[in-house]
Design a protein around this motif. Structure first.
Motif, PDB file in Angstrom:
ATOM      1  N   LEU A  19       0.858  -1.176   0.000  1.00  0.00           N
ATOM      2  CA  LEU A  19       0.000   0.000   0.000  1.00  0.00           C
ATOM      3  C   LEU A  19       0.900   1.234   0.000  1.00  0.00           C
ATOM      4  CD1 LEU A  19      -2.548  -1.055   2.788  1.00  0.00           C
ATOM      5  CD2 LEU A  19      -2.551  -1.667   0.363  1.00  0.00           C
ATOM      6  N   VAL A  20       0.730   2.094  -0.990  1.00  0.00           N
ATOM      7  CA  VAL A  20       1.517   3.321  -1.064  1.00  0.00           C
ATOM      8  C   VAL A  20       0.696   4.441  -0.451  1.00  0.00           C
ATOM      9  CG1 VAL A  20       2.751   4.922  -2.551  1.00  0.00           C
ATOM     10  CG2 VAL A  20       2.626   2.491  -3.165  1.00  0.00           C
ATOM     11  N   LEU A  29       3.942   0.736   2.351  1.00  0.00           N
ATOM     12  CA  LEU A  29       3.651  -0.206   3.425  1.00  0.00           C
ATOM     13  C   LEU A  29       3.646  -1.592   2.806  1.00  0.00           C
ATOM     14  CD1 LEU A  29       2.854  -1.093   6.231  1.00  0.00           C
ATOM     15  CD2 LEU A  29       0.479  -0.486   5.693  1.00  0.00           C
ATOM     16  N   ARG A  30       4.674  -2.368   3.090  1.00  0.00           N
ATOM     17  CA  ARG A  30       4.848  -3.681   2.492  1.00  0.00           C
ATOM     18  C   ARG A  30       4.268  -4.748   3.416  1.00  0.00           C
ATOM     19  NH1 ARG A  30      11.160  -2.828   0.452  1.00  0.00           N
ATOM     20  NH2 ARG A  30      10.710  -0.978  -0.862  1.00  0.00           N
ATOM     21  N   ILE A  40      -0.044  -3.372  13.519  1.00  0.00           N
ATOM     22  CA  ILE A  40       1.353  -3.034  13.835  1.00  0.00           C
ATOM     23  C   ILE A  40       1.785  -1.813  13.035  1.00  0.00           C
ATOM     24  CG2 ILE A  40       3.730  -3.847  13.596  1.00  0.00           C
ATOM     25  CD1 ILE A  40       2.647  -6.678  14.184  1.00  0.00           C
ATOM     26  N   ALA A  41       1.430  -1.803  11.743  1.00  0.00           N
ATOM     27  CA  ALA A  41       1.807  -0.668  10.891  1.00  0.00           C
ATOM     28  C   ALA A  41       1.176   0.622  11.384  1.00  0.00           C
ATOM     29  CB  ALA A  41       1.384  -0.952   9.450  1.00  0.00           C
ATOM     30  N   ARG A  42      -0.069   0.564  11.761  1.00  0.00           N
ATOM     31  CA  ARG A  42      -0.765   1.769  12.242  1.00  0.00           C
ATOM     32  C   ARG A  42      -0.071   2.330  13.489  1.00  0.00           C
ATOM     33  NH1 ARG A  42      -5.144  -0.432  12.687  1.00  0.00           N
ATOM     34  NH2 ARG A  42      -6.060   0.086  10.666  1.00  0.00           N
ATOM     35  N   GLY A  89       7.847  11.120   3.593  1.00  0.00           N
ATOM     36  CA  GLY A  89       8.161  11.029   2.172  1.00  0.00           C
ATOM     37  C   GLY A  89       8.507   9.615   1.768  1.00  0.00           C
ATOM     38  N   GLU A  90       9.449   9.475   0.824  1.00  0.00           N
ATOM     39  CA  GLU A  90       9.778   8.163   0.283  1.00  0.00           C
ATOM     40  C   GLU A  90      10.437   7.278   1.335  1.00  0.00           C
ATOM     41  OE1 GLU A  90      12.162   8.775  -3.116  1.00  0.00           O
ATOM     42  OE2 GLU A  90      10.571   9.734  -4.295  1.00  0.00           O
ATOM     43  N   GLY A  91      10.238   5.978   1.155  1.00  0.00           N
ATOM     44  CA  GLY A  91      10.771   4.994   2.083  1.00  0.00           C
ATOM     45  C   GLY A  91       9.791   3.844   2.177  1.00  0.00           C
ATOM     46  N   TYR A  92       9.969   2.999   3.190  1.00  0.00           N
ATOM     47  CA  TYR A  92       9.048   1.873   3.327  1.00  0.00           C
ATOM     48  C   TYR A  92       8.948   1.435   4.786  1.00  0.00           C
ATOM     49  CZ  TYR A  92      13.192  -1.158   3.619  1.00  0.00           C
ATOM     50  OH  TYR A  92      14.374  -1.742   4.007  1.00  0.00           O
ATOM     51  N   LEU A  93       7.828   0.816   5.061  1.00  0.00           N
ATOM     52  CA  LEU A  93       7.612   0.115   6.323  1.00  0.00           C
ATOM     53  C   LEU A  93       7.231  -1.304   5.951  1.00  0.00           C
ATOM     54  CD1 LEU A  93       7.179  -0.269   9.340  1.00  0.00           C
ATOM     55  CD2 LEU A  93       4.895   0.744   9.073  1.00  0.00           C
TER      56      LEU A  93
END
Length: 239
Positions: free
Chosen positions: A179-180, A187-188, A201-203, A215-219
């Motif tokens: 989810l971008v 969000l992978r 967990i992501a929330r 900005g750019e990056g990932y979780l």
């Protein structure tokens, strides 16, 4: 005993007469739930039962008419004697817009993974986009393949508790479900397993770190026990 048999025979005879005559003929189809447009579709689908005895309108009859309607998730019905068929419909809930490239095709997709309808003006909607190629089979009223359906399941879990920044784009295929978010962070989620836990967990991480706006990056929460957060160091540091 003889009197009992006579009463049973009279009751059966009365039922058969009522079933085959217009004594209990359907004169009205009362539909509740959903939008006015969906209720109109349901009434139109059931128009052939008007004039038929309520006693002849069974579950198969209603299912044959209503179940194929793309906007209906589920329904219940009962007979309101003497002349009304009542239905309560529960509509499908749209969660993303499927776009096919090349081209301008757009479809509204429900939480169940079912294609609700084509969408002529997709830019007017704020729902997330899932981009697929032309070779993906899309039929209104039918469910999509496994990967888009997993995406729909994930987004349905966010309807009452959205992620910070919101979801703008969805990528699904193989074992990748990503989810971008609005700020560009990915969000992978990995595969479609344990989605509720992964999203919880992501929330929590996004709220505690403010990474959604970094900005750019990932979780990466594909392994819920070992989440990994990485953001562009020029924008928000690294963790």
């Amino acid at each position: 005993m003889l009197l009992g048999f006579v009463l049973v025979a009279l009751a059966v005879g009365a039922y058969l007469v009522a079933r085959e005559t217009s004594v209990f003929a359907v004169q009205a189809v009362d539909v509740r739930g959903g939008t006015p447009a969906l209720r109109a579709q349901v009434r139109a689908a059931l128009a052939p039962v008007v004039g038929r005895s309520l006693l002849r309108v069974d579950g198969d009859t209603v299912a044959h008419a209503v179940a194929p309607l793309p906007g209906v998730r589920s329904y219940s019905f009962d007979r309101s004697f003497p002349h009304t068929l009542r239905l309560v419909v529960r509509p499908e809930q749209p969660v993303f817009i499927l776009r096919r490239v090349p081209g301008k095709d757009a479809f509204l997709v429900a939480a169940s993974g079912r294609v609700i309808r084509p969408l002529a003006h997709s830019r007017r909607s704020s729902l997330p986009r899932l981009w697929v190629t032309k070779d993906i089979h899309v039929v209104v009223g039918e469910r999509l393949g496994a990967a888009p359906t997993e995406a729909a399941s994930a987004l349905s879990l966010l309807r009452g508790a959205p992620l910070p920044g919101g979801v703008h784009v969805v990528r699904a295929g193989g074992k990748e479900l990503t989810l971008v978010l609005g700020g560009g962070l990915e969000l992978r989620l990995g595969d479609g397993g344990d989605l509720r836990l992964k999203l919880a967990i992501a929330r929590r991480i996004l709220r505690q770190t403010g990474a959604a706006s970094a900005g750019e990056g990932y979780l990466d929460v594909s392994v819920p026990e070992r989440p990994v957060l990485s953001v562009n160091p020029q924008l928000g540091g690294r963790g």
